[in-house]
Design a protein around this motif. Sequence first.
Motif, mmCIF file in Angstrom:
data_model
loop_
_atom_site.group_PDB
_atom_site.id
_atom_site.type_symbol
_atom_site.label_atom_id
_atom_site.label_comp_id
_atom_site.label_asym_id
_atom_site.label_seq_id
_atom_site.Cartn_x
_atom_site.Cartn_y
_atom_site.Cartn_z
ATOM 1 N N ALA A 190 -13.271 -13.052 54.617
ATOM 2 C CA ALA A 190 -14.697 -12.971 54.959
ATOM 3 C C ALA A 190 -15.206 -14.224 55.658
ATOM 4 N N GLN A 191 -14.449 -15.314 55.614
ATOM 5 C CA GLN A 191 -14.974 -16.591 56.099
ATOM 6 C C GLN A 191 -15.264 -16.577 57.598
ATOM 7 N N THR A 232 -16.436 -22.022 53.245
ATOM 8 C CA THR A 232 -17.523 -22.546 54.068
ATOM 9 C C THR A 232 -18.306 -21.437 54.765
ATOM 10 N N GLY A 233 -17.637 -20.345 55.117
ATOM 11 C CA GLY A 233 -18.314 -19.283 55.836
ATOM 12 C C GLY A 233 -19.244 -18.429 54.997
ATOM 13 N N THR A 234 -19.015 -18.395 53.685
ATOM 14 C CA THR A 234 -19.763 -17.456 52.835
ATOM 15 C C THR A 234 -20.446 -18.095 51.652
ATOM 16 N N MET A 235 -20.352 -19.392 51.470
ATOM 17 C CA MET A 235 -20.721 -20.007 50.197
ATOM 18 C C MET A 235 -22.168 -19.757 49.791
ATOM 19 N N VAL A 236 -23.050 -19.519 50.753
ATOM 20 C CA VAL A 236 -24.442 -19.258 50.391
ATOM 21 C C VAL A 236 -24.554 -17.985 49.568
ATOM 22 N N HIS A 237 -23.679 -17.019 49.806
ATOM 23 C CA HIS A 237 -23.744 -15.746 49.078
ATOM 24 C C HIS A 237 -23.174 -15.887 47.664
ATOM 25 N N PHE A 254 -15.074 -30.998 58.073
ATOM 26 C CA PHE A 254 -14.694 -31.275 59.455
ATOM 27 C C PHE A 254 -15.218 -30.216 60.434
ATOM 28 N N MET A 255 -15.269 -28.965 59.985
ATOM 29 C CA MET A 255 -15.574 -27.816 60.837
ATOM 30 C C MET A 255 -14.532 -27.692 61.958
ATOM 31 N N ASP A 256 -14.548 -26.567 62.653
ATOM 32 C CA ASP A 256 -13.603 -26.367 63.749
ATOM 33 C C ASP A 256 -14.163 -25.337 64.708
ATOM 34 N N ALA A 257 -13.421 -25.059 65.765
ATOM 35 C CA ALA A 257 -13.926 -24.163 66.808
ATOM 36 C C ALA A 257 -14.082 -22.740 66.297
ATOM 37 N N ASP A 258 -13.218 -22.316 65.370
ATOM 38 C CA ASP A 258 -13.326 -20.959 64.847
ATOM 39 C C ASP A 258 -14.610 -20.789 64.048
ATOM 40 N N TYR A 259 -14.958 -21.767 63.220
ATOM 41 C CA TYR A 259 -16.228 -21.689 62.500
ATOM 42 C C TYR A 259 -17.418 -21.737 63.461
ATOM 43 N N ALA A 260 -17.261 -22.443 64.579
ATOM 44 C CA ALA A 260 -18.359 -22.527 65.546
ATOM 45 C C ALA A 260 -18.682 -21.167 66.153
ATOM 46 N N ALA A 261 -17.711 -20.236 66.094
ATOM 47 C CA ALA A 261 -17.932 -18.901 66.656
ATOM 48 C C ALA A 261 -18.724 -17.992 65.714
ATOM 49 N N ASN A 262 -18.884 -18.390 64.450
ATOM 50 C CA ASN A 262 -19.656 -17.581 63.495
ATOM 51 C C ASN A 262 -21.150 -17.652 63.798
ATOM 52 N N GLU A 263 -21.843 -16.527 63.590
ATOM 53 C CA GLU A 263 -23.298 -16.560 63.583
ATOM 54 C C GLU A 263 -23.734 -17.395 62.388
#
Length: 386
Positions: A190-191, A232-237, A254-263
């Motif tokens: 889901a991330q 990191t992608g879902t932790m708010v839920h 650190f974040m990365d380019a793949d996470y940058a593509a998430n809304e």
Amino acid sequence: MRSTPDALIGQGVACIDTPAACIDLDAMERNIARMADFARRHQMRWRPHAKMHKSAAIALLLEQAGACGHCVQKTSEAEALATGGVRNLLISNEVIAPHKLLRVAQLAAELAARGGRLGLVVDSLEGITRLADAMGAAGSDAGIDVLVEIDVGQGRCGAAPGPEAVALALAIAAHPRLKFAGLHAYQGSAQHLRSVAERRAAIAHAVQAASATRASIEATGLPVPLITGAGTGTMVHEATSGVYGELQAGSFLFMDADYAANERDAAQPAFEHALLIKTQVISVRANHAVCDAGHKSHAIDSGLPLVHGLPPGRALRYANGGDEHGILHAEGPETRLPALGDMLWLIPGHCDPTVNLHDHLIGVRGGLEHGVVERLIRVDARGAVT
């Protein structure tokens, strides 16, 4: 003459040879502060995943900010971080080999002697039996925290939620050297679902599965002390679910380019890119330029890197040029290609395996344009895959 990495300390970023993995220390520290504040406001324990940075120094820095411990995926990662002074570790992965479980048992005893604790996840009766046998063979009464991993949608490891997980929890509780410590319910797939709505729906399913499984276990009279998971992608839920008690997010650092593509979810902190690859342009042709950072210096399993920090009108697209090269294309007809010798910064596609390619990370203070090398951070668990 070759200079040692330590000779970089105090030097400007222009002195960093390429390609090199660098940390924007100011951005990283802002990410840590935002994560610590998020966990406090939601009254959540915070156990970041160290498989991302593989560094004992960074793990200890996160603990100073409020982390209760760290997750790792491999026994050897746990050993490396423990050697570096980390005392509270969860191996959030199954370990089955008897010789490896003996290492787990020995590490549990070592950490207990230092006032720490080791945990491990399981998803089979055989895994529980083998772990109990290893603890007995080690002759330690230190004990170990054992969590039942349940498959909440990733389709990888994990027992089925419900009766199968209940049987495993009861089996753990029956062994005097094992402590049933809760449920591991991480929904990794889901991330990187791109939309907020998709991620929310995936975690709603995970929350339901984890909650129902906890209720079934507690119906037997066995308490479930903790449900841990989240990335990191879902932790708010997970943090607002009322079911999870601990967050395992690690890539926020650190974040990365793949996470940058998430809304981006507006309810989640705005984390910055803090891990970057410094690279130099080594060749210029009519329609492209070539830099010296190929996929031996950054991982491409989750996509190619982004070129960071260019001013408007100078956007570049990175294309795979092989082991040692990256091909740079102008994004628009008016864009100028970089000149021979220009220095650029890349945001890796996937931070975790990128870190594993480097012996150390170069910590820069004061920004990537005019900053100074403040410290070198050893990647203690580089290559720790057993």
